[in-house]
Design a protein around this motif. Sequence first.
Motif, PDB file in Angstrom:
ATOM      1  N   HIS A  92      34.939  27.401 -19.042  1.00  0.00           N
ATOM      2  CA  HIS A  92      35.649  26.470 -19.921  1.00  0.00           C
ATOM      3  C   HIS A  92      35.392  25.078 -19.354  1.00  0.00           C
ATOM      4  O   HIS A  92      35.278  24.907 -18.135  1.00  0.00           O
ATOM      5  N   ILE A  93      35.309  24.093 -20.219  1.00  0.00           N
ATOM      6  CA  ILE A  93      35.017  22.749 -19.749  1.00  0.00           C
ATOM      7  C   ILE A  93      36.039  22.297 -18.702  1.00  0.00           C
ATOM      8  O   ILE A  93      37.208  22.638 -18.791  1.00  0.00           O
ATOM      9  N   ARG A 140      44.090  22.816  -5.714  1.00  0.00           N
ATOM     10  CA  ARG A 140      44.926  22.028  -6.625  1.00  0.00           C
ATOM     11  C   ARG A 140      46.387  22.473  -6.614  1.00  0.00           C
ATOM     12  O   ARG A 140      46.684  23.647  -6.403  1.00  0.00           O
ATOM     13  N   GLY A 183      34.836  23.270 -13.412  1.00  0.00           N
ATOM     14  CA  GLY A 183      34.091  22.971 -12.197  1.00  0.00           C
ATOM     15  C   GLY A 183      32.694  23.557 -12.157  1.00  0.00           C
ATOM     16  O   GLY A 183      32.084  23.678 -11.100  1.00  0.00           O
ATOM     17  N   GLY A 225      36.850  13.227 -12.288  1.00  0.00           N
ATOM     18  CA  GLY A 225      37.275  13.395 -13.680  1.00  0.00           C
ATOM     19  C   GLY A 225      38.753  13.289 -13.879  1.00  0.00           C
ATOM     20  O   GLY A 225      39.456  12.689 -13.077  1.00  0.00           O
ATOM     21  N   LYS A 241      39.072  25.741  -7.672  1.00  0.00           N
ATOM     22  CA  LYS A 241      40.161  24.746  -7.533  1.00  0.00           C
ATOM     23  C   LYS A 241      41.404  25.288  -6.842  1.00  0.00           C
ATOM     24  O   LYS A 241      42.526  24.954  -7.216  1.00  0.00           O
TER      25      LYS A 241
HETATM   26  P1  GDP Z   1      32.645  21.318 -15.784  1.00  0.00           P
HETATM   27  O1  GDP Z   1      33.087  20.600 -17.011  1.00  0.00           O
HETATM   28  O2  GDP Z   1      33.073  22.751 -15.806  1.00  0.00           O
HETATM   29  O3  GDP Z   1      31.182  21.148 -15.468  1.00  0.00           O
HETATM   30  O4  GDP Z   1      33.504  20.703 -14.579  1.00  0.00           O
HETATM   31  P2  GDP Z   1      33.124  19.610 -13.481  1.00  0.00           P
HETATM   32  O5  GDP Z   1      32.363  20.216 -12.369  1.00  0.00           O
HETATM   33  O6  GDP Z   1      32.586  18.402 -14.132  1.00  0.00           O
HETATM   34  O7  GDP Z   1      34.570  19.352 -12.886  1.00  0.00           O
HETATM   35  C1  GDP Z   1      35.616  18.838 -13.689  1.00  0.00           C
HETATM   36  C2  GDP Z   1      36.594  18.099 -12.792  1.00  0.00           C
HETATM   37  O8  GDP Z   1      37.203  19.002 -11.879  1.00  0.00           O
HETATM   38  C3  GDP Z   1      35.944  17.022 -11.945  1.00  0.00           C
HETATM   39  O9  GDP Z   1      36.839  15.984 -11.824  1.00  0.00           O
HETATM   40  C4  GDP Z   1      35.753  17.690 -10.600  1.00  0.00           C
HETATM   41  O10 GDP Z   1      35.751  16.784  -9.542  1.00  0.00           O
HETATM   42  C5  GDP Z   1      36.986  18.551 -10.540  1.00  0.00           C
HETATM   43  N1  GDP Z   1      36.801  19.736  -9.711  1.00  0.00           N
HETATM   44  C6  GDP Z   1      35.751  20.612  -9.697  1.00  0.00           C
HETATM   45  N2  GDP Z   1      35.948  21.563  -8.774  1.00  0.00           N
HETATM   46  C7  GDP Z   1      37.154  21.288  -8.198  1.00  0.00           C
HETATM   47  C8  GDP Z   1      37.910  21.906  -7.154  1.00  0.00           C
HETATM   48  O11 GDP Z   1      37.515  22.911  -6.553  1.00  0.00           O
HETATM   49  N3  GDP Z   1      39.097  21.317  -6.853  1.00  0.00           N
HETATM   50  C9  GDP Z   1      39.562  20.189  -7.480  1.00  0.00           C
HETATM   51  N4  GDP Z   1      40.734  19.695  -7.102  1.00  0.00           N
HETATM   52  N5  GDP Z   1      38.866  19.586  -8.438  1.00  0.00           N
HETATM   53  C10 GDP Z   1      37.683  20.126  -8.793  1.00  0.00           C
END
Ligand code: GDP
Length: 434
Positions: free
Chosen positions: A32-33, A156, A36, A59, A153
């Motif tokens: 899902h968008i 979080r 991560g 993000g 995550k």
């Molecule tokens: P995508 O849309 O699935 O490709 O997701 P992204 O990789 O672009 O991540 C979306 C947001 O979640 C970004 O702000 C990332 O920094 C954050 N994010 C990704 N992985 C993690 C994680 O393990 N922990 C936290 N806290 N944030 C994460």
Amino acid sequence: WLARCFSTALSPVSEQEQQALSLIRNIGISAHIDSGKTTLTERILYYTGRIREIHEVRGKDGVGAKMDSMDLEREKGITIQSAATYCAWKDKQINIIDTPGHVDFTIEVERSLRVLDGAILVLCSVGGVQSQSITVDRQMKRYNVPRLVFVNKLDRAGANPWRCIDMARDKLKLNVAAVQIPIGLEEQHAGVVDLVGRKAFYFEGPKGEKVVEGPVPDRLAAEVESRRMELLEKVSEVDDLLAEKFLSEEPVGPEELRAAIRRATLALKFQPVFMGSAFKNKGVQLLLDGVLDYLPCPTEVVNEALDLARDEQRLVLPCAPGGPFVGLAFKLEEGKYGQLTYVRIYSGTLRKGDSVVNMSSNKKAGARPPGADVRVPRLVRMHANEMEDIGQAAAGDIVAVFGMDCASGDTLTDGVKLAMTSIRVPDPVMSLAL
Ligand code: GDP
């Protein structure tokens, strides 16, 4: 060609070839968008040495200011944009195939699912199973793609991997169980315990590049045993060999359990759950180990072709490097240096300079007529941000060809009258129909 096909079917792959093929994984990552996927892909490329730096993709969940999309594109380079990226983990080769994030069954989505052999489903430990998790999992299910789950995550606030597992059972109807438990959640998240081998893992160094192994912390010992029991139960439900052992209450060692998880995952009856935090650089290396341990190599997947000389009868194509060449052009990209065509090789070997035949009956405007000779002037392997010229590539592999004239979805062969089914067939015939 029938004779050739027949002989390869009788002894499809030599032991040496099988050994080489067992080192390849062709996988996709879907999510899902915002779960991560991009961050995870980037970490994978970093730990496998394909990129030298990782970037904080920032993000909406407050990790930082969001980069504009131009910056993001630049930062990611062609890395994550490539239709297939090659990387090496331990002694194995992993091709990561980009699965478009479309929510429905477009031909593009179906074609990307066609060429991968296994997948990672990423879930956010706070959001759990979300609307697109359901859609992408349905796509995987429809085409019988074995998959692992990565609960991301864990750092979080509100992270709850167990709720994710419950949701995967309820909403996705998956037979999942954790193969790891977290060492601490939210700000305390420090690593994971591997339930199979009963070992703790921590990720040290500025970018978590150092994987440090340790004993299970005392405070987690009871939880490790109860979650390991749950894992054994879930796998036993679908694996007779393990069930026998489990019911006789004999201890199940790591190797035995790993083999049972692999069998159940490949049989699409079980989905092991990994966990960590891609952003905080925790858990990614163990997930890569999981890809090698539990997802299929190309010879473990049944691929079908249509026999164009016999009313498009379906037949199983052995993944044999010595067989007739059959490949599928699954994605075309217009780049700086001209058209790049991504090809999954299903049988035989493709060499630079070869002339192949476009067998596709799907005659598109501008494309060359079926049967026309197509030259392979330049063969490359796409790495994260560079490409490597190669002389040849064999069955099971994914490569890109420069300057080749064809359309996406076309089957290319050395002349054998076969066409790949453009989508993965849900109920493959199990024997060669000759
Ligand atoms: P995508 O849309 O699935 O490709 O997701 P992204 O990789 O672009 O991540 C979306 C947001 O979640 C970004 O702000 C990332 O920094 C954050 N994010 C990704 N992985 C993690 C994680 O393990 N922990 C936290 N806290 N944030 C994460």
